[in-house]
Design a protein around this motif. Structure first.
Motif, short mmCIF file in Angstrom:
data_model
loop_
_atom_site.label_atom_id
_atom_site.label_comp_id
_atom_site.label_asym_id
_atom_site.label_seq_id
_atom_site.Cartn_x
_atom_site.Cartn_y
_atom_site.Cartn_z
N ASP A 188 0.85 -1.10 -0.09
CA ASP A 188 -0.01 -0.15 0.06
C ASP A 188 0.82 1.10 -0.18
O ASP A 188 1.96 1.35 0.28
CB ASP A 188 -0.63 -0.13 1.18
CG ASP A 188 -2.13 1.16 1.10
OD1 ASP A 188 -2.15 1.62 0.23
OD2 ASP A 188 -2.48 1.30 2.08
N PHE A 189 0.18 2.56 -0.27
CA PHE A 189 1.29 3.65 -0.20
C PHE A 189 1.26 3.97 1.08
O PHE A 189 0.22 3.66 2.04
CB PHE A 189 0.34 4.57 -1.08
CG PHE A 189 0.40 4.43 -2.57
CD1 PHE A 189 1.46 4.75 -3.31
CD2 PHE A 189 -0.80 4.00 -3.21
CE1 PHE A 189 1.53 4.64 -4.58
CE2 PHE A 189 -0.73 3.85 -4.57
CZ PHE A 189 0.45 3.96 -5.38
N GLY A 190 2.08 4.91 1.53
CA GLY A 190 2.29 5.22 2.82
C GLY A 190 1.72 6.67 3.10
O GLY A 190 1.61 7.20 4.14
N ASP A 191 1.07 7.29 2.05
CA ASP A 191 0.28 8.47 2.11
C ASP A 191 -0.77 8.57 1.16
O ASP A 191 -1.02 7.78 0.29
CB ASP A 191 1.49 9.80 1.68
CG ASP A 191 1.78 9.67 0.12
OD1 ASP A 191 1.68 8.67 -0.36
OD2 ASP A 191 1.95 10.55 -0.38
N VAL A 192 -1.54 9.71 1.35
CA VAL A 192 -2.91 9.80 0.70
C VAL A 192 -2.94 10.05 -0.77
O VAL A 192 -3.56 9.50 -1.38
CB VAL A 192 -3.61 10.92 1.42
CG1 VAL A 192 -4.75 11.16 0.67
CG2 VAL A 192 -4.20 10.60 3.10
N ALA A 193 -1.66 10.78 -1.08
CA ALA A 193 -1.43 11.33 -2.45
C ALA A 193 -1.11 10.28 -3.33
O ALA A 193 -0.56 10.47 -4.50
CB ALA A 193 -0.92 12.65 -2.57
N LYS A 194 -0.61 8.98 -2.74
CA LYS A 194 0.17 8.06 -3.34
C LYS A 194 1.43 8.36 -3.90
O LYS A 194 1.96 8.12 -5.18
CB LYS A 194 -0.82 7.50 -4.54
CG LYS A 194 -2.39 7.16 -4.09
CD LYS A 194 -2.90 6.17 -5.36
CE LYS A 194 -4.37 6.74 -5.29
NZ LYS A 194 -4.98 5.85 -6.33
N THR A 195 2.13 9.41 -3.22
CA THR A 195 3.55 9.63 -3.72
C THR A 195 4.58 8.87 -3.33
O THR A 195 5.83 9.09 -3.74
CB THR A 195 3.71 11.07 -3.38
OG1 THR A 195 3.44 11.37 -1.81
CG2 THR A 195 2.93 12.22 -3.98
N THR A 196 4.41 7.98 -2.02
CA THR A 196 5.36 7.11 -1.73
C THR A 196 5.61 5.85 -2.56
O THR A 196 4.88 5.80 -3.24
CB THR A 196 5.17 6.71 -0.31
OG1 THR A 196 4.08 5.78 -0.21
CG2 THR A 196 4.88 7.87 0.74
#
Lengths: 443, 443
Positions: free
Chosen positions: A306-314
């Motif tokens: 999964d992504f580490g952040d809401v905006a899927k930048t990680t």
């Protein structure tokens, strides 16, 4: 008997312990969301210095702590190991309860252990400015202190609910010269988009991380710093357990169970990881990670990419997660409001080495006040979760003379607003809505 | 070189040092205002336990610390002695600057050293409840912690200006189960009378003391507790200097000058007194007491008999005083807003052994922020005065390799509201109106 065990400056460990090579089935690598291939250091070097990326990927069990970092550690480290003998008496238990007091740091929590190291490595590689997120404000104040110490600028995106609840944290960051905004903020594209769609959002660590990463990725002079989750943060926090091990030996004790509260996992991992090799060699020792019922990453989440952040930048991270766009309710232990969990901690949960436990905030405040009244020290709301875990362990069987060691991750003197609300009856429990099972996971 | 020197629990001194027998020309006794005769313990025993009155009058140089008190001290004591090497570098001085960090106590200041002892002796003699005053809130939180520890009730009269400025201090006292009112309050005759004549008064320590004494004198189950000034408080604080002496020896250093901030005098005396015998034997060592220009008791006051409180309920005390009805302006170092000074400190000022120095609050905040930025720890506004004193000493002659030792009496994490006001330009200096020379002195 001694109430507490202290170490001299020259007895402080001089290497960190890296748990990665000791995780039985290893870690799944972070993936590049564009290619689904493992992500190398090149892309990450836009926001992290090589010194930290090397640590992130390292297979060495011990990594030397730079002298410059040791020098700053010595302002408050080694931290005391204390026997909570009055708490034991109040509980009427035969268990021995010890705690590692990380509240003695200049900002009152364990966070500077990594903040100082991150500021140092960024400084060494010529970075001028760091951007970061903060939940309860403990990481933000730690990084402000550390960046100031090494002459870097610092910009902190502070989760709105904490920004409003904890004004003194802001002032601490300001005293160290940092710039602070409430997140979501109008300073980033991510923040502006969320403010438009959810103007009343309490914010979350996931959103604040997105903002800080965007800041770092769009400015040449700026890197990003994360206060938990990543391997190099877990590495830096190992100083807690390395010291505790020495101190428990001096006390002539060995823990039967090690307990910590879990937001991103770094304070718990910091205490427990140096004991993992003993466990793997067959020594009987349990590891209990305590998480809030409102954000039960390890007990209700899924072990997945999964992504580490809401905006899927990680990058995509293999970890226990409630979904990267889960926004936990505004409980007062802001530091525990994160949808994911450190990959190293997640792997050990997956392998049944760590036992995750879920508790509610009201029982945690109650345990925290009992601790304050017996041991004299007011714990941070996050730390109340670890104390609640220790109380549960110590009272399962009052005649069991087990030895409990928990991480007192921070004091609560800057969180008295939360206690006010507790005393005035304004707080209540939250339960994670089980039906809302993480639909938004990447796979 | 070590950044700091720590002592183990079993290296903590087990006796307090009583300075009274070493004051060259002795102390003037407290007088009964009704008779002008020395006041014996009988009258005082209405509000103090005999254990403390014996200490108040003792001629012994060393008094054993009860085991029950040592046990509570060990929660945070011995406190660290730290070399402020980064502050030295920032100042460009060849002076060595050491500080004794009393900020590591559970409530963040030196005050528990006496609070714990006072709660213990009252408990031992069957007292059920203590009444006290508090300025900045540091003494009130310390006594709340200590009374809770020994199972006593606690009522705190908190100077109104601090009550309004420092909400977190209130919450800390509440967490430890104490009752708190803003002073002047409607709970006492003294308070009601002052509220009627001066409804907008910021309050003062002198008023709050009157209220607490009235409370104690009018209730059978209640004694009074004072956080500074009295000989027994100065005695308890000697633990600071006794530890520091051991630690300086381990560091291989001897102080040329010892510095502390002075409100009632207890933290400064606590550090300096154990060094007084050396001074009297001819060792070259200076003692500098730093007071606020807005309340310059030692530099503008008179050495005379005066009351310790506004309502004239205390004995007459021979001390430096600005007059018992002087109400200092509401500066942010609330703990330094007292019209008098400990008789033991006053006597040593009178004999030119202590050098008093007067500083303004703005230069103190500036010094405090320099300290935070170099040493990583945010000082309490009171402590900023000691730091300012150390900076003055260290920069008089940058090439003088003198050794400076000051008392870091408390951290500022609960005083961030004051820093906010400083940063936003809302604070300014106050000067004591010299023409207003204490008309109201008793003689």
């Amino acid at each position: 008997m001694s109430k507490k065990i202290v170490l001299r400056d020259d007895e402080m460990p001089t290497s960190w312990y890296n748990v990665v090579p000791d995780i039985p089935n290893g870690l799944q690598p972070p993936l590049d969301p564009e290619t689904n291939e493992p992500m190398g250091p090149e892309k990450l070097s836009v926001i992290f210095p090589m010194g930290l990326l090397e640590q992130e990927m390292s297979a060495e069990r011990f990594i030397k702590i730079p002298d410059e970092v040791l020098e700053v550690y010595k302002i408050w480290r080694p931290s005391p190991l204390v026997r909570a003998s009055n708490l034991e008496k109040a509980l009427g238990t035969k268990a021995k309860i010890f705690f590692k007091n990380e509240g003695v740091s200049p900002v009152g929590s364990h966070k500077p252990n990594s903040a100082v190291a991150q500021a140092y490595y960024n400084k060494r590689e010529g970075v001028k400015r760091l951007a970061t997120e903060t939940g309860a404000g403990q990481w933000g104040s730690a990084l402000s202190m550390a960046t100031n110490r090494f002459g870097l600028e610092c910009k902190v995106y502070m989760v709105r609910v904490s920004y409003d609840q904890k004004p003194y944290r802001k002032s601490i960051m300001q005293a160290f010269g940092a710039g602070i905004v409430a997140s979501p903020s109008s300073d980033t594209n991510t923040g502006r988009a969320i403010l438009e769609s959810h103007p009343d959002t309490p914010g979350s660590l996931g959103i604040a991380i997105s903002e800080a990463i965007e800041d770092a990725a769009t400015r040449d002079d700026t890197n990003y710093a994360l206060g938990s989750v990543l391997n190099h943060v877990i590495l830096h926090q190992s100083i807690i357990g390395l010291e505790a091990k020495k101190q428990m030996e001096i006390a002539g004790e060995y823990p039967d169970v090690i307990i910590g509260c879990c937001g991103g996992g770094s304070n718990f991992a910091g205490l427990m990881n140096p004991y993992l090799p003993d466990h793997l060699e067959g020594r009987k020792i349990r590891f209990v990670g305590v998480e809030p019922a409102s954000c039960p990453t390890m007990t209700a989440g899924k072990l997945a990419y999964d992504f580490g952040d809401v905006a899927k930048t990680t990058p995509l991270i293999y970890m226990y997660t409630l979904g990267h766009d889960f926004i936990p309710p505004g409980i007062h232990a802001g530091g525990l409001r994160y949808h994911g969990m450190a990959p190293t901690v997640s792997a050990l949960v997956g392998e049944k080495i760590i036992e995750p436990v879920r508790v509610h905030q009201m029982e945690c405040f109650e345990a925290g006040i009992l601790f304050a009244k017996t041991e004299g020290i007011i714990p941070a709301p996050e730390t109340c979760h670890a104390i609640r875990g220790a109380v549960i362990e110590a009272t399962k069987d009052l005649n069991d003379p087990k030895t409990i060691l928990f991480n007192f991750s921070g004091h609560g003197l800057i969180d008295m607003g939360s206690y006010d609300k507790y005393f005035s009856g304004e707080l209540h429990n939250y339960d994670y809505p089980e039906e809302q099972i993480a639909e938004v996971l990447y796979h």
